[in-house]
Design an enzyme around this catalytic site. Structure first.
Site, mmCIF file in Angstrom:
data_model
loop_
_atom_site.group_PDB
_atom_site.id
_atom_site.type_symbol
_atom_site.label_atom_id
_atom_site.label_comp_id
_atom_site.label_asym_id
_atom_site.label_seq_id
_atom_site.Cartn_x
_atom_site.Cartn_y
_atom_site.Cartn_z
ATOM 1 N N ASP A 341 40.030 -10.986 16.503
ATOM 2 C CA ASP A 341 40.200 -12.272 15.833
ATOM 3 C C ASP A 341 40.617 -13.348 16.806
ATOM 4 O O ASP A 341 41.169 -13.062 17.843
ATOM 5 C CB ASP A 341 41.382 -12.125 14.878
ATOM 6 C CG ASP A 341 40.967 -12.243 13.457
ATOM 7 O OD1 ASP A 341 39.788 -12.012 13.185
ATOM 8 O OD2 ASP A 341 41.836 -12.553 12.635
ATOM 9 N N LYS A 363 32.958 -15.753 17.756
ATOM 10 C CA LYS A 363 31.671 -16.075 18.386
ATOM 11 C C LYS A 363 30.532 -15.180 17.921
ATOM 12 O O LYS A 363 29.448 -15.229 18.472
ATOM 13 C CB LYS A 363 31.802 -15.954 19.910
ATOM 14 C CG LYS A 363 32.715 -16.999 20.496
ATOM 15 C CD LYS A 363 32.718 -16.904 22.016
ATOM 16 C CE LYS A 363 33.772 -17.823 22.609
ATOM 17 N NZ LYS A 363 34.328 -17.291 23.850
ATOM 18 N N MET A 478 48.984 -21.653 7.165
ATOM 19 C CA MET A 478 47.744 -22.441 7.087
ATOM 20 C C MET A 478 47.967 -23.776 6.363
ATOM 21 O O MET A 478 47.161 -24.179 5.531
ATOM 22 C CB MET A 478 46.649 -21.643 6.357
ATOM 23 C CG MET A 478 46.247 -20.395 7.110
ATOM 24 S SD MET A 478 44.972 -19.458 6.285
ATOM 25 C CE MET A 478 45.921 -18.608 5.064
#
Ligand code: SAH
Length: 547
Positions: A341, A363, A478
């Site tokens: 991650d 990616k 977050m």
């Protein structure tokens, strides 16, 4: 007389299953009386399972079979999984014997079929200024990828295309976008993408999506996608030809440069080892499925490290490389492949054995919103290729980590998983900044909340009213972009505007930044200090305990 059983891998695509069944019927029709009986089944995902197909043939009196793997190239399924599934059938049916056939390709019938699909896509356009991108499935066995390159070359020979280049939709390079970019640099104006696939499935769909995305970005290019090989007479005849070969004992499978036989750079761990099959959902016996019932889908940990074909979903902790668990570290030390991650501790990756394949999940090639699917596929594909796979995540895998989605995806594909909990940043970030999330006489409750969706968002599952009324510790993850709205909602619903707020960015990393603020000021602070994720907000009376 021997019977023929055609063995497919299985697919999530209903159309793919139908095409397989239609091909089995077509083989039966075209065989006439030359084959005793014809059946077909899948080793996973689809119905009928191989075990039902074999049982049906046995019940019709057959004791001698030819088993043909319906695969284009000799890779893990043809070399390992399907023989292993047949060995289980043999164990289940005493007296059953079988001969194993070779994979379908390369074969002139296939090249001719591909040529016809490409012609149909060209619809009269000139071959001489058409480039072909032949897209294989992609394998962790370089020899299987080399076979696709060979087919590309054979397809080019004598057919008058400007050129044919191989590419892969999974696990190998060049990817679909990469091979299209390569052809464009070579001056291509028209490209036919030809999937080297038998039937419909998730991966052929992905080839279409990626080709269309590339075409949309490059309006100067004429990009067309050819049909799959599909259920057709040529394929049925090829199956019957492989059947006759198998009866003769002629199974010239291409293994000359197989990674299990020949030392290749980066594949030293395979030489001399058996190609390791994994367990299949069609297999009613065996301890693994026993665990599924007791264990909710994944496996108890039996010792250090992983077995081939297993996936460990590992919590790596909040950042410093020594906050992983001992068990998580043992999993990493045994890994062949690590899918990491963005938040996975970077120091842990630097410490891996040489030769471990590290895949950066940020990616993984994908179209828009396909990130999680692509990651799940990478886990499943590498596990099926017999690798020990670690999915390394930041913090704890089950705390806003999508860890269970990955466990479910592996379970659906028949891949075993091991879950290793980790130290979540939700608890570690406050601790590393000197704040206990609970303290006797100060806070007796702790709530961990995702701030990804702001209060009032239609998809929010958070009861902000209750959190405003509560008095204990609130930890927000977050929430960098939403903190101002969250703070306003909490004040509106009852939290004091001067409630202490701790803000920790990059907890545990050398660049860790911390601030203490008030609830009614934390939004401004976050903007003014240009706070960037990952960061955590901690609210409540515990923050005042910071020394
Ligand atoms: N599974 C992770 C959380 C993933 S959600 C865990 O258990 O830690 C991602 C959020 O975690 C980030 O937006 C941030 O709020 C938080 N986070 C993760 N690592 C962090 C760190 N080192 N410092 C501060 N916050 C972190």
């Amino acid at each position: 007389m021997t019977a023929l059983v055609i063995v497919g891998h299985g697919t999530r695509s209903a159309a793919g299953v139908d095409q397989f069944a239609a091909l089995v019927d077509r083989v039966r029709r075209r065989a006439g009386g030359s084959v005793g009986d014809v059946g077909g089944g899948f080793i996973e995902l689809s119905r009928p399972p191989l075990t039902d197909a074999v049982t049906a043939l046995v019940e019709r009196g057959h004791r001698s079979l030819v088993a043909l793997p319906l695969v284009l190239t000799a890779a893990g399924h043809g070399k390992g999984d399907i023989p292993a599934a047949m060995a289980r059938e043999q164990a289940r049916h005493p007296g059953l014997t079988y001969r194993y056939g070779r994979p379908l390709g390369p074969h002139p019938l296939l090249h001719t079929a591909l040529e016809a699909r490409i012609d149909a896509a060209l619809a009269g356009a000139d071959r001489a200024d058409t480039w072909v991108a032949l897209i294989g499935r992609g394998s962790t066995d370089p020899d299987a990828n080399a076979e696709v390159a060979k087919v590309a070359r054979l397809l080019w020979e004598g057919r008058g295309y400007a050129g044919v280049e191989p590419g892969f939709v999974s696990l190998a390079e060049p990817s679909v976008p990469a091979v299209l970019a390569r052809l464009r640099r070579l001056g291509a104006r028209r490209i036919v993408v030809a999937p080297y696939f038998l039937f419909a499935g998730v991966l052929p769909d992905r080839i279409v999506a990626q080709s269309q995305a590339f075409a949309a970005e490059h309006p100067d290019l004429d990009v067309r996608v050819a049909d799959l090989i599909g259920d057709c007479d040529a394929l049925a005849d090829l199956v019957l030809e492989r059947h006759v070969e198998a009866l003769r004992g002629d199974i010239r499978m291409n293994c000359d440069t197989c990674a299990y036989r020949v030392l290749m750079p980066g594949f030293a761990d395979k030489v001399g080892r058996p190609q390791t099959p994994h367990d299949h959902p069609d297999d009613p016996v065996g301890g693994h499925h026993h665990h599924h019932h007791h264990d909710g889908g994944h496996h108890r940990h039996h010792g250090p490290g992983l077995r081939p074909g297993q996936v460990a979903v590992v919590g790596g902790g909040p950042g410093p490389d020594d906050l992983i668990t001992v068990r998580g570290k043992a999993m990493l030390d045994s890994a062949d492949v690590v899918v990491a991650d963005r938040l996975a501790p970077p120091g842990l990756l630097a410490g891996l054995r040489s030769g471990v394949l590290v895949i950066d999940a940020a990616k993984v090639p994908r179209g828009p919103s396909m990130a999680q699917d692509a990651i799940n596929d990478a886990l499943v594909d590498h596990a099926r290729a017999g690798k020990r796979v670690v999915r390394l995540k930041g913090g704890d895998p089950y705390v806003f980590g999508r860890g269970h989605e990955e466990v479910q995806a592996c379970a659906a594909a028949g891949v075993e998983t091991v879950l290793v909990p980790g130290v979540s940043s939700a608890l570690a970030a406050p601790a590393l900044a000197g704040v206990p999330v609970t303290h006797r006489g100060v806070a007796h409750d702790l709530t961990v909340v995702s701030g990804h969706l702001p209060p009032g968002h239609p998809q929010s599952l958070v009861d902000w009213v209750a959190l405003g009324r509560a008095r204990g510790t609130l930890v927000l993850l977050m929430a960098v972009d939403t903190i101002a709205k969250i703070a306003a909602a909490l004040v509106e619903h009852g939290r004091a505007p001067d409630t202490h707020v701790l803000l920790v960015q990059d907890a545990g990393h050398p660049g860790q930044r911390t601030w203490v603020s008030r609830l009614d000021e934390v939004g401004d602070l976050t903007t003014r200090e240009d706070v960037r994720p990952p960061a955590i907000f901690v609210l409540g009376p515990v923050v005042a305990l910071r020394g």
